[in-house]
Design a protein around this motif. Structure first.
Motif, PDB file in Angstrom:
ATOM      1  N   ILE A   1      -3.664   3.373  12.680  1.00 11.71           N
ATOM      2  CA  ILE A   1      -4.936   2.769  12.278  1.00 11.71           C
ATOM      3  C   ILE A   1      -4.673   1.480  11.504  1.00 11.71           C
ATOM      4  O   ILE A   1      -4.101   1.521  10.403  1.00 11.71           O
ATOM      5  CB  ILE A   1      -5.756   3.766  11.418  1.00 11.71           C
ATOM      6  N   TYR A   2      -5.052   0.367  12.072  1.00  7.08           N
ATOM      7  CA  TYR A   2      -4.824  -0.958  11.476  1.00  7.08           C
ATOM      8  C   TYR A   2      -3.392  -1.076  10.940  1.00  7.08           C
ATOM      9  O   TYR A   2      -3.172  -1.584   9.841  1.00  7.08           O
ATOM     10  CB  TYR A   2      -5.831  -1.232  10.345  1.00  7.08           C
TER      11      TYR A   2
ATOM     12  N   LEU B   1       0.782  -1.242   0.000  1.00  2.96           N
ATOM     13  CA  LEU B   1       0.000   0.000   0.000  1.00  2.96           C
ATOM     14  C   LEU B   1       0.813   1.291   0.000  1.00  2.96           C
ATOM     15  O   LEU B   1       0.276   2.365  -0.209  1.00  2.96           O
ATOM     16  CB  LEU B   1      -0.956   0.025   1.203  1.00  2.96           C
TER      17      LEU B   1
ATOM     18  N   ARG C   1      -8.598   3.460  -3.706  1.00  2.28           N
ATOM     19  CA  ARG C   1      -7.260   4.025  -3.864  1.00  2.28           C
ATOM     20  C   ARG C   1      -7.276   5.558  -3.850  1.00  2.28           C
ATOM     21  O   ARG C   1      -6.773   6.231  -4.766  1.00  2.28           O
ATOM     22  CB  ARG C   1      -6.605   3.472  -5.133  1.00  2.28           C
TER      23      ARG C   1
ATOM     24  N   SER D   1      -6.031   7.250   5.110  1.00  2.34           N
ATOM     25  CA  SER D   1      -6.837   7.140   3.886  1.00  2.34           C
ATOM     26  C   SER D   1      -8.243   7.695   4.083  1.00  2.34           C
ATOM     27  O   SER D   1      -8.857   8.188   3.152  1.00  2.34           O
ATOM     28  CB  SER D   1      -6.903   5.687   3.428  1.00  2.34           C
TER      29      SER D   1
ATOM     30  N   TRP E   1      -4.455   8.058  -5.127  1.00  2.00           N
ATOM     31  CA  TRP E   1      -3.582   7.439  -6.130  1.00  2.00           C
ATOM     32  C   TRP E   1      -4.015   7.908  -7.520  1.00  2.00           C
ATOM     33  O   TRP E   1      -5.136   8.396  -7.689  1.00  2.00           O
ATOM     34  CB  TRP E   1      -3.670   5.910  -6.085  1.00  2.00           C
TER      35      TRP E   1
ATOM     36  N   VAL F   1     -14.610   4.940  -1.919  1.00  2.96           N
ATOM     37  CA  VAL F   1     -13.434   5.541  -2.559  1.00  2.96           C
ATOM     38  C   VAL F   1     -12.355   4.462  -2.656  1.00  2.96           C
ATOM     39  O   VAL F   1     -11.937   3.886  -1.653  1.00  2.96           O
ATOM     40  CB  VAL F   1     -12.896   6.761  -1.796  1.00  2.96           C
TER      41      VAL F   1
ATOM     42  N   GLY G   1      -0.912   5.245   5.193  1.00  2.00           N
ATOM     43  CA  GLY G   1      -1.828   6.126   5.919  1.00  2.00           C
ATOM     44  C   GLY G   1      -1.186   6.606   7.191  1.00  2.00           C
ATOM     45  O   GLY G   1      -0.056   7.094   7.203  1.00  2.00           O
TER      46      GLY G   1
END
Ligand code: SAH
Length: 612
Positions: free
Chosen positions: A85-86, A35, A191, A111, A194, A189, A81
């Motif tokens: 978060i995760y 990512l 990507r 993101s 990008w 949404v 991101g």
């Protein structure tokens, strides 16, 4: 030293300045290859060692860090991101703690923020949602009980779902079970930020189809809530919203200050300066002076003449004069309260600012408060509903872009609000036995008669949410178009006052009949290129013939849908007189509006201009 760095959502220039500096200084970079944008690695030194963590397990990552750390190298662990978060950063930090290796974190643009940016979305609209729930569907990572999507949905807050693109069916079902209705707007949404970003707005009901059609299974966020697609008027603006709504409503009309003495002129200037600091008042304020002591700027006309010249063109007239002068000079020109300008009257010292006319619809009450703030005086407001802080249905309608179907009933309703209302069986009732039903709908009102008795009246509020797409041959007359539209509206049983927009393809731009019909509706027709129309997806009634002539397979349905933003087609191509008409409806949550009225109509002490 290890820096956990948020790489941002995708676009390389969305990393923070600090994050970029860490990359530039790093001897070792471990980046999440799936990512993180590899462009970011170009900032790295030439001899920087770079590892892709997508092919490493936790032990291997920790081994690399340990070795580099022993050599006192600078290490960057680059996460997509924001790492918090995760990001699975805690497990790495725990290992580093065990090994005594120091680290810190540098935030990144998550993101969910890039997605909002891409949609130009505000997650936290007053009156709609003031909270954002960030969560995910349950996958291999189990969620703690109490964190089910269904439970979160019950709050009706804005919700952003990470890591859930492949689970859209489940997500939809859980959201609906939790209380979101099928028509709740949803954005997806893919990507965000990008180069190949894609974004969609749909309704909850259609989410799984959208994900399937677009083959979106990962790297996407699902955003749910009424903040999506909210329009001006759907939510209170942060300050003086009634007034700024007036500004839009009354179009490009002008502001005037009239003064009749030297002192009055000085106050007029002061008011002008004060208003200039308000963002709604960046336009010029015109002065009219009628004062023997100021011959250079005094008008030759009588005050009444001068007012007559500007009246129709004015949004706000402030008299700095005796109230009698103000009243006498506007009297000959007073029309209907829906069109009259707001009229204020201030004494020369600015101690009393009287809201003289168009208190509600024209916004004079709000203007009076604002001017009183500037002069340090008091606003004198006499409108009954305002005095009591009660619900005003005309204002409500205006705020929400609703048309009052039967204005004659409004006066009576306002009286009833003042007398005090209670609720019974969904009706608003007064002690003396009157009752009101409020109906928010664009349907033709066949069943009004149900309550057309002396005691129970129906107040109809019509949302302007219908968009009419038109296809026609050259030189089609206004009457031919009108007949076709009338027939179409008879079929769908909708009120034509609900028409918000009418449009077609750009090759029809100069069609006289179409433009004239739009004028008759009080609208300017909108025109789209074949290219713009071709982007509309869905069940379109296409024809090869139309495509050959216009470049796109269907004009009326596509333009109706395009005008309606994310609406749905409620009438496909209808043909009469060689004219084709289709109607799309924007989403309006009538139930929520009604609920709001129920909430407001019984509340006595609303602080209508309340700021935080
Ligand atoms: N730390 C990251 C989230 C990592 S979890 C952040 O703050 O954004 C990975 C999930 O994030 C993906 O499944 C997807 O839901 C979301 N995601 C990450 N980048 C994205 C992007 N550019 N556009 C949309 N969703 C994205």
């Amino acid at each position: 030293m290890v820096h956990f760095v948020g790489a941002g959502p995708g676009a390389a220039d969305l990393i923070t300045v600090r994050g970029k500096r860490y990359i530039e200084e790093a001897d070792v970079i471990i980046y999440a290859g799936s990512l993180v944008n590899p462009e970011l690695l170009k900032y790295a030194k030439r001899d920087c060692k770079i590892y892709n963590s997508a092919v490493l397990n936790l032990d291997e990552v920790v081994d690399i860090i340990r070795e580099a750390s022993a050599k006192k190298l600078s290490i960057v662990r680059l996460h997509t991101g924001d790492p918090s978060i995760y990001g699975a950063v805690k497990e790495q930090m725990d290992r580093l703690d065990e090994l005594g290796i120091p680290y810190d974190s540098c935030p990144g643009v998550s993101s969910f923020l890039a997605a909002a940016a891409s949609l130009n979305l505000e997650y936290t609209l007053p009156g709609i949602s003031q909270s954002i729930i960030l969560t995910r569907a349950e996958g291999r990572t189990k969620k703690p009980s109490g964190e089910g999507i269904e439970g979160f949905a019950s709050h009706g807050s804005t919700m952003v779902l990470f890591l859930s693109a492949a689970e859209s069916k489940k997500v939809k079902a859980e959201l609906i079970r939790g209380g979101y209705n099928e028509n709740t707007p949803v954005a997806v949404v893919y990507r965000a930020s990008w180069k190949d970003e894609k974004k969609f707005i749909t309704i909850l009901n259609d989410l799984p189809q959208l994900m399937e059609r677009e083959s979106i299974e990962k790297t996407a966020l699902i955003i749910v809530g009424d903040v999506i697609g909210a329009k001006k008027g759907d939510y209170p603006e942060s300050r003086l919203y009634d007034k700024s709504f007036n500004t839009g409503y009354r179009g490009n009309k002008k502001l005037y200050i009239i003064s009749c003495s030297k002192k009055g002129y000085e106050l007029a200037k002061k008011i002008e300066d004060g208003l200039k600091n308000e963002k709604e008042f960046d336009e010029k304020i015109n002065h009219i002076v009628k004062c023997a002591a100021l011959p250079e700027i005094s008008t030759d006309k009588s005050l009444r003449q001068a007012v007559g010249d500007i009246y129709d063109d004015a949004r706000l007239i402030i008299f700095v004069s005796a109230a009698g002068i103000a009243v006498r000079s506007v009297a000959p020109f007073i029309g209907h309260k829906y069109n009259d300008p707001a009229i204020l009257c201030a004494d020369d010292l600015g101690e009393n600012i009287i809201s003289l006319m168009s208190g509600h619809m024209g916004g004079a009450n709000e203007y009076a408060r604002l001017v009183a703030d500037i002069t340090g005086g008091s606003a004198v407001i006499t409108t009954a509903t305002d005095m009591e802080g009660r619900f005003a249905i005309d204002l409500f309608a205006k705020r929400h872009g609703l048309i009052i179907g039967n204005p004659e009933q409004v006066k009576e309703f306002s009286g009833a609000v003042l007398a005090g209302l209670y609720e019974e069986g969904g009706l608003f009732k007064t002690d003396d036995g009157k009752g009101f039903e409020i109906k928010i709908s664009n349907d033709v009102s066949g069943d009004d008669v149900k309550y057309a008795t002396d005691t129970i009246k129906t107040i109809r509020l019509i949302p302007r949410n219908l968009c009419v797409g038109v296809g026609c041959k050259k030189n089609t007359s206004k009457e031919q178009i009108e007949e076709c539209v009338n027939e179409a509206f008879d079929i769908i049983k909708k009120d034509k006052r609900a028409i918000k927009a009418i449009g077609s393809i750009d090759i029809k731009k100069t069609e006289k009949g179409l433009n004239e019909y739009a004028k008759k509706l009080g609208l300017n027709a909108v025109f789209y290129s074949a290219e713009e129309l071709s982007h509309i997806t869905g069940d379109i009634n296409g024809s090869e013939f139309v495509k050959d002539v216009t470049g796109v397979d269907n004009v009326c349905e596509r333009s109706a849908l395009l005008m309606s933003g994310n609406g749905r087609l409620i009438l496909g191509k209808h043909i009469k007189n060689g004219v084709t008409v289709a109607v799309a409806q924007e989403y309006t949550d009538c139930e929520a509006l009604l609920e709001e009225i129920h909430g407001e109509a019984f509340v006595c002490d609303r602080n209508r201009t309340g700021e935080e």
